[in-house]
Design an enzyme around this catalytic site. Structure first.
Site, short mmCIF file in Angstrom:
data_model
loop_
_atom_site.label_atom_id
_atom_site.label_comp_id
_atom_site.label_asym_id
_atom_site.label_seq_id
_atom_site.Cartn_x
_atom_site.Cartn_y
_atom_site.Cartn_z
N GLU A 7 0.82 -1.20 0.00
CA GLU A 7 0.00 0.00 0.00
C GLU A 7 0.86 1.26 0.00
O GLU A 7 0.37 2.38 0.13
CB GLU A 7 -0.91 0.02 1.25
CG GLU A 7 -2.10 -0.90 1.14
CD GLU A 7 -1.74 -2.35 1.36
OE1 GLU A 7 -0.68 -2.61 1.95
OE2 GLU A 7 -2.50 -3.22 0.91
N SER A 179 -6.24 -3.30 0.50
CA SER A 179 -6.39 -2.95 -0.92
C SER A 179 -6.65 -4.15 -1.83
O SER A 179 -6.17 -4.22 -2.95
CB SER A 179 -5.15 -2.20 -1.41
OG SER A 179 -5.09 -0.93 -0.83
N ASN A 302 -20.07 -5.38 3.86
CA ASN A 302 -18.90 -5.99 3.22
C ASN A 302 -17.68 -5.89 4.13
O ASN A 302 -17.20 -6.89 4.65
CB ASN A 302 -18.63 -5.32 1.87
CG ASN A 302 -17.43 -5.92 1.16
OD1 ASN A 302 -17.04 -7.05 1.44
ND2 ASN A 302 -16.85 -5.17 0.24
N SER A 314 -10.38 8.90 -3.85
CA SER A 314 -10.82 8.24 -2.63
C SER A 314 -12.22 8.68 -2.23
O SER A 314 -12.54 9.88 -2.22
CB SER A 314 -9.84 8.52 -1.48
OG SER A 314 -8.58 7.94 -1.75
#
Length: 344
Positions: A7, A179, A302, A314
């Site tokens: 990341e 990610s 989720n 973002s």
């Protein structure tokens, strides 16, 4: 602070946005980056951050875990410089960043920091334990089975357990990877075995999850004792699922703020997002992700991200900007929350 691991690049882009949004009339900003191999370096200028040359910095930086000092130690040329610090904004994604480890160091040092504490960070980073906690508050989520890496030596038993608990197709995820790395979809037993081995390369704990077909909806939560939810946004992925490449490398992926949803669904998502935030003992900020099922318009949780990205694409800052809180105001609010949590 820049991040380590895969990341890394996303952390640096987010860090640049955060740094540019900090009120320089109120704060003197000290930039520290963490290299992929875990070395902490002083970043002298924004140009060094942007071109990546900061990784060659000759100045090492350390947080002193002494509650009496609240200092950043800089070592260069055989000399040590001590700088008093008031608050840390950890712009770190993934392992050793948003999993409670850095947060634990800052707790030891009694230094205020932006974002969730140790427990919330650790539990939210671990997808399996997140689901265990969310189960306890009755929020609908995909069926799941947890698998340990060492159990893969008896693959037949693992496959049988998965197949008895979750129908194909399934998503197989490293429990603590960020990610979407190491995530794959399995349509049958052969693909499941391959997916389990792939996930095991990223984590010792694996989550096998029911496939939910639907729209991907995200919601931001901001606050501490009485957290508030933003509006909702929709992810329109260019790929079958929102993988790392789909998120950051595929220009056809995009996000939509305040999409049209069936009546009452946006409010249901906002309510569930705050409930999950509270159940995990979060504070400061988090982005909570849901599905809205294709056929029945059912809201299904989720995952949660306790240090969401601050890049140009973002969702978290976009959601709050749509509610009148621009990036500069949002960053200031997050700093204020960090200071208030420590009664500074």
């Amino acid at each position: 602070m820049g991040g380590k691991s895969s990341e890394h690049d996303v952390s640096l882009i987010s860090a640049k946005t955060v740094i540019e949004s900090i009120d320089k009339d109120r704060y003197s900003v000290i930039m520290v980056g963490i290299t992929k191999d875990g070395q902490w370096k002083l970043i002298d200028t924004m140009a060094h951050l942007e071109d990546g040359s900061w990784v060659n910095s000759k100045t090492s930086a350390y947080i002193c875990p002494d509650t009496g000092s609240k200092e950043l130690l800089l070592e260069r040329g055989g000399k040590t410089e001590r700088i008093s610090i008031d608050v840390v904004f950890p712009v770190l994604h993934g392992m050793n960043g948003e999993d409670g480890t850095v947060q634990g160091l800052l707790e030891l040092a009694a230094i205020p920091y932006v974002g969730c504490g140790v427990l919330a960070s650790a539990c939210s980073m671990d997808k399996f334990y997140t689901k265990v906690i969310v189960d306890a508050i009755g929020v609908r989520q995909a069926k799941f089975v947890g698998v340990r890496r060492h159990e893969l030596s008896n693959m037949d038993e693992v496959v049988a357990r998965v197949e008895s608990g979750v129908p194909y197709p399934v998503f197989v995820k490293p429990s603590k990877a960020g990610s979407s790395q190491g995530v794959s979809k399995a349509e049958n037993r052969e693909e499941l075995v391959t997916a389990l081995h792939l996930a095991a390369k990223h984590d010792s704990k694996i989550l096998v999850e029911e496939t939910i077909v639907g729209r991907e909806i995200e919601c931001g939560v901001l606050g501490m004792n009485e957290p508030k939810a933003s509006g909702v946004g929709e992810v329109l992925s260019a790929e079958e699922f929102y993988s790392y490449d789909a998120k950051y490398n595929n220009e056809e992926s995009r996000t939509v703020v305040d999409p049209e949803l069936p009546e009452g669904k946006a409010e249901e998502i906002r309510k569930d997002a705050v409930a999950i935030f509270k159940a995990l003992d979060c504070s400061g900020l988090s982005r909570v992700d849901f599905f809205l099922t294709k056929d029945t318009n059912e809201v299904v949780f989720n995952e949660i991200n306790t240090l969401p990205g601050f890049t140009a694409i973002s969702m978290y800052p976009m959601l709050w900007e749509a509610r009148g809180l621009n990036k500069k105001a949002l960053v200031q609010k997050l700093i204020d929350l960090a200071m208030n949590r420590y009664d500074v």
